[in-house]
Motif scaffolding. Structure first.
Motif, PDB file in Angstrom:
ATOM      1  N   PRO A 180      -1.715   3.789   8.603  1.00 54.52           N
ATOM      2  CA  PRO A 180      -0.736   2.714   8.423  1.00 54.52           C
ATOM      3  C   PRO A 180      -1.383   1.355   8.159  1.00 54.52           C
ATOM      4  CG  PRO A 180      -0.112   4.104  10.277  1.00 54.52           C
ATOM      5  CD  PRO A 180      -1.501   4.500   9.879  1.00 54.52           C
ATOM      6  N   GLY A 181      -2.528   1.092   8.807  1.00 53.98           N
ATOM      7  CA  GLY A 181      -3.219  -0.171   8.578  1.00 53.98           C
ATOM      8  C   GLY A 181      -3.794  -0.271   7.178  1.00 53.98           C
ATOM      9  N   HIS A 182      -4.349   0.837   6.690  1.00 50.33           N
ATOM     10  CA  HIS A 182      -4.877   0.828   5.322  1.00 50.33           C
ATOM     11  C   HIS A 182      -3.746   0.684   4.301  1.00 50.33           C
ATOM     12  CE1 HIS A 182      -9.193   1.518   5.754  1.00 50.33           C
ATOM     13  NE2 HIS A 182      -8.901   2.259   6.812  1.00 50.33           N
ATOM     14  N   MET A 183      -2.607   1.299   4.585  1.00 50.29           N
ATOM     15  CA  MET A 183      -1.474   1.160   3.675  1.00 50.29           C
ATOM     16  C   MET A 183      -0.972  -0.281   3.654  1.00 50.29           C
ATOM     17  SD  MET A 183       0.702   4.677   4.220  1.00 50.29           S
ATOM     18  CE  MET A 183       1.911   4.178   2.981  1.00 50.29           C
ATOM     19  N   ARG A 184      -0.926  -0.906   4.830  1.00 53.52           N
ATOM     20  CA  ARG A 184      -0.482  -2.306   4.858  1.00 53.52           C
ATOM     21  C   ARG A 184      -1.474  -3.202   4.117  1.00 53.52           C
ATOM     22  NH1 ARG A 184       3.259  -5.511   6.976  1.00 53.52           N
ATOM     23  NH2 ARG A 184       2.688  -7.690   7.343  1.00 53.52           N
ATOM     24  N   THR A 185      -2.769  -2.969   4.333  1.00 48.48           N
ATOM     25  CA  THR A 185      -3.782  -3.756   3.627  1.00 48.48           C
ATOM     26  C   THR A 185      -3.656  -3.588   2.125  1.00 48.48           C
ATOM     27  OG1 THR A 185      -5.316  -3.570   5.495  1.00 48.48           O
ATOM     28  CG2 THR A 185      -6.257  -4.136   3.350  1.00 48.48           C
ATOM     29  N   ALA A 186      -3.466  -2.348   1.671  1.00 48.54           N
ATOM     30  CA  ALA A 186      -3.306  -2.104   0.236  1.00 48.54           C
ATOM     31  C   ALA A 186      -2.115  -2.879  -0.310  1.00 48.54           C
ATOM     32  CB  ALA A 186      -3.138  -0.609  -0.028  1.00 48.54           C
ATOM     33  N   GLY A 187      -1.024  -2.910   0.458  1.00 48.09           N
ATOM     34  CA  GLY A 187       0.144  -3.673   0.018  1.00 48.09           C
ATOM     35  C   GLY A 187      -0.151  -5.158  -0.100  1.00 48.09           C
ATOM     36  N   LEU A 188      -0.917  -5.707   0.851  1.00 49.69           N
ATOM     37  CA  LEU A 188      -1.278  -7.121   0.785  1.00 49.69           C
ATOM     38  C   LEU A 188      -2.144  -7.413  -0.437  1.00 49.69           C
ATOM     39  CD1 LEU A 188      -2.156  -7.742   4.562  1.00 49.69           C
ATOM     40  CD2 LEU A 188      -0.100  -8.519   3.356  1.00 49.69           C
ATOM     41  N   VAL A 189      -3.083  -6.513  -0.733  1.00 58.02           N
ATOM     42  CA  VAL A 189      -3.964  -6.720  -1.886  1.00 58.02           C
ATOM     43  C   VAL A 189      -3.172  -6.632  -3.188  1.00 58.02           C
ATOM     44  CG1 VAL A 189      -5.974  -5.848  -3.136  1.00 58.02           C
ATOM     45  CG2 VAL A 189      -5.995  -5.898  -0.630  1.00 58.02           C
ATOM     46  N   LEU A 190      -2.346  -5.610  -3.310  1.00 56.97           N
ATOM     47  CA  LEU A 190      -1.561  -5.451  -4.540  1.00 56.97           C
ATOM     48  C   LEU A 190      -0.599  -6.620  -4.728  1.00 56.97           C
ATOM     49  CD1 LEU A 190      -0.905  -1.618  -4.338  1.00 56.97           C
ATOM     50  CD2 LEU A 190      -2.219  -2.790  -6.126  1.00 56.97           C
ATOM     51  N   ASP A 191       0.014  -7.092  -3.655  1.00 54.38           N
ATOM     52  CA  ASP A 191       0.882  -8.266  -3.763  1.00 54.38           C
ATOM     53  C   ASP A 191       0.108  -9.467  -4.301  1.00 54.38           C
ATOM     54  OD1 ASP A 191       3.128  -6.952  -2.888  1.00 54.38           O
ATOM     55  OD2 ASP A 191       3.122  -7.813  -0.872  1.00 54.38           O
ATOM     56  N   ALA A 192      -1.117  -9.668  -3.777  1.00 51.21           N
ATOM     57  CA  ALA A 192      -1.927 -10.797  -4.232  1.00 51.21           C
ATOM     58  C   ALA A 192      -2.314 -10.667  -5.695  1.00 51.21           C
ATOM     59  CB  ALA A 192      -3.185 -10.909  -3.369  1.00 51.21           C
ATOM     60  N   LEU A 193      -2.389  -9.433  -6.182  1.00 50.96           N
ATOM     61  CA  LEU A 193      -2.722  -9.188  -7.591  1.00 50.96           C
ATOM     62  C   LEU A 193      -1.484  -9.168  -8.479  1.00 50.96           C
ATOM     63  CD1 LEU A 193      -5.417  -6.377  -7.146  1.00 50.96           C
ATOM     64  CD2 LEU A 193      -5.807  -8.812  -7.581  1.00 50.96           C
ATOM     65  N   GLY A 194      -0.316  -9.402  -7.885  1.00 53.21           N
ATOM     66  CA  GLY A 194       0.921  -9.427  -8.657  1.00 53.21           C
ATOM     67  C   GLY A 194       1.505  -8.068  -8.944  1.00 53.21           C
ATOM     68  N   VAL A 195       1.045  -7.042  -8.201  1.00 47.52           N
ATOM     69  CA  VAL A 195       1.547  -5.679  -8.389  1.00 47.52           C
ATOM     70  C   VAL A 195       2.421  -5.342  -7.190  1.00 47.52           C
ATOM     71  CG1 VAL A 195       0.950  -3.244  -8.662  1.00 47.52           C
ATOM     72  CG2 VAL A 195      -0.499  -5.015  -9.677  1.00 47.52           C
ATOM     73  N   ARG A 196       3.711  -5.257  -7.408  1.00 44.04           N
ATOM     74  CA  ARG A 196       4.639  -5.017  -6.301  1.00 44.04           C
ATOM     75  C   ARG A 196       5.399  -3.714  -6.505  1.00 44.04           C
ATOM     76  NH1 ARG A 196       4.030 -10.375  -6.991  1.00 44.04           N
ATOM     77  NH2 ARG A 196       3.634 -11.598  -5.097  1.00 44.04           N
ATOM     78  N   GLY A 197       5.752  -3.089  -5.396  1.00 48.03           N
ATOM     79  CA  GLY A 197       6.513  -1.852  -5.464  1.00 48.03           C
ATOM     80  C   GLY A 197       5.691  -0.633  -5.783  1.00 48.03           C
TER      81      GLY A 197
END
Length: 257
Positions: A180-197
């Motif tokens: 779950p922590g790695h999934m949350r981190t991945a979401g934070l990184v993708l959001d910062a790169l403008g990749v959502r969803g």
């Protein structure tokens, strides 16, 4: 998006320790980010992960960065996280860690490669001497943020994410994130790169209760072996190769998949 050739460098956080698949191979946030980038691109991307558990920042910004920049074709983006193992040592030269990070910034700029800086999640709430680790990590994150601001780089501040500090995001050793922590981190990184969803929505982490018996088992299973390795001068990454040292092609997810 144009061609995507993404390399992740770092230590156990980037290798993905704590987020192993059925075969015991670490997946981790960087692999998940690569998958999200492939989905956003709508076409295959190139991906390499040179991170190895136990490595100090000096190893990351020399050996790993050298290998990343030597890949053919050249990478278009590198993510860098490091310093966590340095901060677990009795003495930590924070100014030197800042200099090493600045060295990586200059090298990537000279090579024309986009560098994304990642601050590690904060494990200090569950660790012995956690206050010392927190103080050091906060200082390093501030230095990295200053570098990012001065060079107009993307910084993903996972250290500042208070949600991920909850015990349910961490593995049993309390030092490495769980899935779950790695999934949350991945979401934070993708959001910062403008990749959502690109990733499924993540529910709240499971609550964890720690009693006396659990604490004794934790020290016996995780803390004492770690101390033993330090006394012997061993690292968990000694002799361990990177899991994806050369370009791996990741296909874009199929529609509806």
């Amino acid at each position: 998006m144009g061609p995507v050739r993404y390399v992740a460098i770092g230590d156990s956080f980037t290798e993905g320790v704590g987020d192993e698949d059925a075969a015991g191979v670490p997946r981790g946030w960087a692999d998940r980010v690569a998958g999200g980038l492939a989905g956003a691109a709508g076409e295959p991307i190139h991906y390499a992960n040179l991170a190895v558990r136990g490595k100090l920042l000096a190893d990351v910004v020399t050996d790993q960065l050298d290998a990343a920049l030597a890949l053919d074709p050249a990478p278009t983006m590198i993510t860098l996280n490091g310093g966590g193992n340095d901060m677990l040592r009795p003495r930590t030269d924070l100014a030197r860690l800042g200099e090493l990070t600045a060295h990586a910034v200059r090298r990537c700029a000279d090579a024309g490669v986009r560098l994304v800086l990642i601050s590690g999640a904060d494990p200090s709430g569950g660790l012995p001497l956690g206050r010392v680790v927190n103080r050091r990590a906060a200082a390093l994150t501030a230095m990295v943020r200053d570098l990012a601001d001065r060079h107009r780089l993307t910084l993903v501040d996972v250290f500042g994410d208070t949600e991920i500090r909850r015990p349910g995001y961490w593995s049993e050793d309390r030092l490495h994130l769980a899935a779950p922590g790695h999934m949350r981190t991945a979401g934070l990184v993708l959001d910062a790169l403008g990749v959502r969803g690109a990733l499924p929505a993540l529910g709240a982490a499971t609550e964890v209760r720690r009693g006396v018996t659990a604490e004794l088992a934790y020290y016996r299973t995780h803390v004492l072996p770690w101390v033993g390795r330090r006394l012997r001068g061993h690292s968990s990454g000694d002799g361990r190769p990177a899991k994806y040292p050369a370009w791996t092609t990741l296909p874009a997810p199929s529609p509806g998949g």
